[in-house]
Design a protein around this motif. Structure first.
Motif, PDB file in Angstrom:
ATOM      1  N   ARG A   1      -3.990   5.192  20.063  1.00 25.09           N
ATOM      2  CA  ARG A   1      -3.075   4.795  18.975  1.00 25.09           C
ATOM      3  C   ARG A   1      -3.806   4.994  17.648  1.00 25.09           C
ATOM      4  NH1 ARG A   1      -0.136  -0.829  19.366  1.00 25.09           N
ATOM      5  NH2 ARG A   1       1.708   0.471  19.751  1.00 25.09           N
ATOM      6  N   THR A   2      -3.211   5.751  16.768  1.00 26.31           N
ATOM      7  CA  THR A   2      -3.775   5.975  15.431  1.00 26.31           C
ATOM      8  C   THR A   2      -2.955   5.189  14.416  1.00 26.31           C
ATOM      9  OG1 THR A   2      -4.593   8.169  16.001  1.00 26.31           O
ATOM     10  CG2 THR A   2      -4.309   7.686  13.667  1.00 26.31           C
ATOM     11  N   VAL A   3      -3.643   4.418  13.611  1.00 32.05           N
ATOM     12  CA  VAL A   3      -3.019   3.664  12.523  1.00 32.05           C
ATOM     13  C   VAL A   3      -3.337   4.382  11.216  1.00 32.05           C
ATOM     14  CG1 VAL A   3      -2.976   1.476  11.280  1.00 32.05           C
ATOM     15  CG2 VAL A   3      -3.203   1.492  13.772  1.00 32.05           C
ATOM     16  N   ARG A   4      -2.335   4.552  10.376  1.00 31.38           N
ATOM     17  CA  ARG A   4      -2.530   5.251   9.109  1.00 31.38           C
ATOM     18  C   ARG A   4      -2.472   4.246   7.956  1.00 31.38           C
ATOM     19  NH1 ARG A   4      -2.894  10.321  10.326  1.00 31.38           N
ATOM     20  NH2 ARG A   4      -1.803  11.180  12.152  1.00 31.38           N
ATOM     21  N   LEU A   5      -3.564   4.208   7.202  1.00 29.27           N
ATOM     22  CA  LEU A   5      -3.642   3.376   6.006  1.00 29.27           C
ATOM     23  C   LEU A   5      -3.351   4.269   4.808  1.00 29.27           C
ATOM     24  CD1 LEU A   5      -6.971   1.466   6.836  1.00 29.27           C
ATOM     25  CD2 LEU A   5      -4.635   0.934   7.578  1.00 29.27           C
ATOM     26  N   ARG A   6      -2.336   3.897   4.039  1.00 33.96           N
ATOM     27  CA  ARG A   6      -1.886   4.768   2.945  1.00 33.96           C
ATOM     28  C   ARG A   6      -1.791   3.977   1.640  1.00 33.96           C
ATOM     29  NH1 ARG A   6       0.306   9.539   5.026  1.00 33.96           N
ATOM     30  NH2 ARG A   6       1.031   9.475   7.198  1.00 33.96           N
ATOM     31  N   PRO A   7      -2.622   4.301   0.651  1.00 33.96           N
ATOM     32  CA  PRO A   7      -2.411   3.730  -0.679  1.00 33.96           C
ATOM     33  C   PRO A   7      -1.090   4.245  -1.242  1.00 33.96           C
ATOM     34  CG  PRO A   7      -4.560   4.793  -0.504  1.00 33.96           C
ATOM     35  CD  PRO A   7      -3.768   5.214   0.691  1.00 33.96           C
ATOM     36  N   THR A   8      -0.398   3.406  -1.984  1.00 37.74           N
ATOM     37  CA  THR A   8       0.923   3.793  -2.475  1.00 37.74           C
ATOM     38  C   THR A   8       0.934   4.155  -3.946  1.00 37.74           C
ATOM     39  OG1 THR A   8       1.494   1.519  -3.056  1.00 37.74           O
ATOM     40  CG2 THR A   8       2.024   2.251  -0.813  1.00 37.74           C
ATOM     41  N   GLY A   9      -0.136   3.829  -4.669  1.00 39.81           N
ATOM     42  CA  GLY A   9      -0.058   3.900  -6.119  1.00 39.81           C
ATOM     43  C   GLY A   9       0.500   2.593  -6.664  1.00 39.81           C
ATOM     44  N   ARG A  10       0.559   2.507  -7.958  1.00 38.49           N
ATOM     45  CA  ARG A  10       0.880   1.249  -8.650  1.00 38.49           C
ATOM     46  C   ARG A  10       2.287   0.766  -8.316  1.00 38.49           C
ATOM     47  NH1 ARG A  10       1.256   0.907 -15.104  1.00 38.49           N
ATOM     48  NH2 ARG A  10       1.569  -1.333 -15.368  1.00 38.49           N
ATOM     49  N   GLY A  11       2.384  -0.467  -7.884  1.00 35.84           N
ATOM     50  CA  GLY A  11       3.666  -1.098  -7.582  1.00 35.84           C
ATOM     51  C   GLY A  11       3.534  -2.587  -7.823  1.00 35.84           C
ATOM     52  N   HIS A  12       3.457  -3.362  -6.727  1.00 35.97           N
ATOM     53  CA  HIS A  12       3.228  -4.805  -6.833  1.00 35.97           C
ATOM     54  C   HIS A  12       1.853  -5.085  -7.449  1.00 35.97           C
ATOM     55  CE1 HIS A  12       3.213  -9.032  -5.631  1.00 35.97           C
ATOM     56  NE2 HIS A  12       2.095  -8.837  -4.961  1.00 35.97           N
ATOM     57  N   THR A  13       0.865  -4.277  -7.078  1.00 31.89           N
ATOM     58  CA  THR A  13      -0.452  -4.281  -7.714  1.00 31.89           C
ATOM     59  C   THR A  13      -0.881  -2.834  -7.928  1.00 31.89           C
ATOM     60  OG1 THR A  13      -1.808  -4.190  -5.690  1.00 31.89           O
ATOM     61  CG2 THR A  13      -1.074  -6.379  -6.412  1.00 31.89           C
ATOM     62  N   LYS A  14      -2.055  -2.654  -8.510  1.00 32.86           N
ATOM     63  CA  LYS A  14      -2.582  -1.309  -8.688  1.00 32.86           C
ATOM     64  C   LYS A  14      -3.130  -0.754  -7.378  1.00 32.86           C
ATOM     65  CE  LYS A  14      -5.863  -1.035 -11.702  1.00 32.86           C
ATOM     66  NZ  LYS A  14      -6.652  -1.031 -12.946  1.00 32.86           N
ATOM     67  N   GLY A  15      -3.553  -1.652  -6.472  1.00 31.14           N
ATOM     68  CA  GLY A  15      -4.249  -1.227  -5.260  1.00 31.14           C
ATOM     69  C   GLY A  15      -3.489  -1.425  -3.971  1.00 31.14           C
ATOM     70  N   ASP A  16      -2.157  -1.440  -4.011  1.00 32.58           N
ATOM     71  CA  ASP A  16      -1.371  -1.634  -2.787  1.00 32.58           C
ATOM     72  C   ASP A  16      -1.676  -0.557  -1.754  1.00 32.58           C
ATOM     73  OD1 ASP A  16       0.163  -3.815  -3.802  1.00 32.58           O
ATOM     74  OD2 ASP A  16       1.485  -2.420  -4.843  1.00 32.58           O
ATOM     75  N   GLN A  17      -1.689  -0.957  -0.487  1.00 31.99           N
ATOM     76  CA  GLN A  17      -1.677   0.019   0.599  1.00 31.99           C
ATOM     77  C   GLN A  17      -0.684  -0.461   1.656  1.00 31.99           C
ATOM     78  OE1 GLN A  17      -5.105   0.609   3.096  1.00 31.99           O
ATOM     79  NE2 GLN A  17      -5.204  -1.507   3.750  1.00 31.99           N
ATOM     80  N   VAL A  18      -0.076   0.494   2.354  1.00 30.44           N
ATOM     81  CA  VAL A  18       0.765   0.177   3.499  1.00 30.44           C
ATOM     82  C   VAL A  18       0.031   0.589   4.767  1.00 30.44           C
ATOM     83  CG1 VAL A  18       2.948   0.324   2.238  1.00 30.44           C
ATOM     84  CG2 VAL A  18       1.999   2.383   3.329  1.00 30.44           C
ATOM     85  N   VAL A  19       0.442  -0.020   5.874  1.00 34.00           N
ATOM     86  CA  VAL A  19      -0.185   0.234   7.167  1.00 34.00           C
ATOM     87  C   VAL A  19       0.905   0.725   8.114  1.00 34.00           C
ATOM     88  CG1 VAL A  19      -1.486  -0.779   9.074  1.00 34.00           C
ATOM     89  CG2 VAL A  19      -1.877  -1.580   6.724  1.00 34.00           C
ATOM     90  N   GLU A  20       0.749   1.960   8.594  1.00 38.06           N
ATOM     91  CA  GLU A  20       1.748   2.584   9.462  1.00 38.06           C
ATOM     92  C   GLU A  20       1.209   2.707  10.881  1.00 38.06           C
ATOM     93  OE1 GLU A  20       3.835   5.609   6.200  1.00 38.06           O
ATOM     94  OE2 GLU A  20       2.420   6.389   7.673  1.00 38.06           O
ATOM     95  N   ILE A  21       2.055   2.368  11.847  1.00 40.24           N
ATOM     96  CA  ILE A  21       1.747   2.595  13.254  1.00 40.24           C
ATOM     97  C   ILE A  21       2.797   3.571  13.767  1.00 40.24           C
ATOM     98  CG2 ILE A  21       1.339   1.564  15.518  1.00 40.24           C
ATOM     99  CD1 ILE A  21       1.302  -0.625  12.419  1.00 40.24           C
ATOM    100  N   PRO A  22       2.534   4.870  13.653  1.00 43.18           N
ATOM    101  CA  PRO A  22       3.570   5.886  13.906  1.00 43.18           C
ATOM    102  C   PRO A  22       4.159   5.839  15.317  1.00 43.18           C
ATOM    103  CG  PRO A  22       1.740   6.860  12.709  1.00 43.18           C
ATOM    104  CD  PRO A  22       1.294   5.490  13.127  1.00 43.18           C
ATOM    105  N   ASP A  23       3.333   5.585  16.337  1.00 41.52           N
ATOM    106  CA  ASP A  23       3.873   5.626  17.700  1.00 41.52           C
ATOM    107  C   ASP A  23       4.878   4.507  17.956  1.00 41.52           C
ATOM    108  OD1 ASP A  23       2.515   3.302  19.513  1.00 41.52           O
ATOM    109  OD2 ASP A  23       1.102   3.955  17.990  1.00 41.52           O
TER     110      ASP A  23
END
Length: 295
Positions: A151-173
């Protein structure tokens, strides 16, 4: 915020939302995030810690039981105290990895937020006793693919939104997305607009982030706070932010003052969303968007 209750994480409420993927729900308690425990054959990833060392210790013990000797990783969706200010407990037990923007936020904004949250009342101050700002073990640029074994988890910074350093965590499978505070359910979007100390939140940037996330078609969305749901979690927040922007900017185009705009927009949004919590976040949202309009 007033009359905040003790922000205790209850790991006993954890539930499986996909195979080998658990969420410890926040149960609608202020300053308690939804916490993820994502397992592969070789390692287990924890997403967010809860506020303070006692909460984080419970989360670590729970994740260690799930892991049963497998390697542990920790990531946090952004630097705010209820999401990241328990990470010190994981030192030596898990590899803590975050995106560059979040690591910068921990250094530059973390001390001020620790002080601010200690002033939110005795239950919060007690949770923050002994808290030290965490130092990540791994800081990545761009995106990060974490192999948990099968299982590969993808950590993706989103750019400025709620904070400057937001990231989302995706579990594609599993079709699962952890959003942090880019999305909540059942409440007005949290705008940490605290000039002059913190003006990094961007309503315009946040909308652009949600447009991209919505287009990705995630089946299960775990918001920072509130109930787990489907893609509507994202579209509901996006639609609200559009509504907030349009109503604010329409009035700003008419050269109304910020106080008058705030009063009108607040009244309108409360009428449209009477059941939502977090009413205190309408005013800072209007103020942020007025500034972005004028820029």
């Amino acid at each position: 915020m007033t009359e905040l209750t003790d922000p205790a994480v209850h790991v006993g409420g954890a539930r499986e939302i996909a195979p080998d993927l658990l969420v410890i729900p926040n149960d609608r308690v202020d300053l308690v995030p939804n916490i993820g425990v994502v397992a592969g054959t070789e390692a287990v990833l924890v997403v967010d810690t809860g506020i303070g060392t006692a909460n984080a210790s419970q989360v670590l013990a729970f994740a260690s039981e799930v892991a049963k000797g497998r390697r542990l990783y920790l990531t946090t969706t952004h630097f705010h105290p209820e999401h990241a200010f328990g990470a010190q407990v994981f030192a030596g037990e898990a590899t803590y990895l975050v995106n560059r923007g979040q690591a910068d936020d921990l250094v530059t904004k973390g001390p001020g937020y620790l002080e601010m949250f200690r002033g939110l009342g005795e239950p919060i101050a007690r949770r923050l006793e002994g808290v030290r700002l965490p130092t990540p073990d791994v800081v990545y640029d761009g995106e990060y693919a974490l192999d948990l074994g099968g299982r590969t988890v993808r950590l993706r910074p989103t750019g400025r939104g709620h904070t400057k350093g937001d990231q989302v965590v995706e579990i594609p499978d599993a079709g699962v997305l952890f959003t942090g505070d880019l999305a909540e359910t059942g409440q007005f979007a949290i705008f940490p607009w605290f000039p002059p100390h913190d003006t990094d939140v961007s309503g315009v940037g946040w909308l652009a982030v949600l447009d991209r996330l919505t287009a990705a078609g995630h089946q299960v969305v775990v918001p920072g706070h509130g109930e787990v749901g489907g893609g509507a979690v994202l579209t509901d927040v996006r639609d609200y932010l559009r509504e907030l922007r349009d109503e604010t900017w329409h009035r700003r185009d008419s050269a109304m003052g910020v106080d008058e705009i705030t009063a009108e927009v607040r009244s309108l949004l409360l009428e449209r969303h009477p059941e939502w919590a977090g009413r205190e976040w309408i005013e800072p949202g209007v103020a942020c968007l007025c500034t972005e309009h004028d820029a």
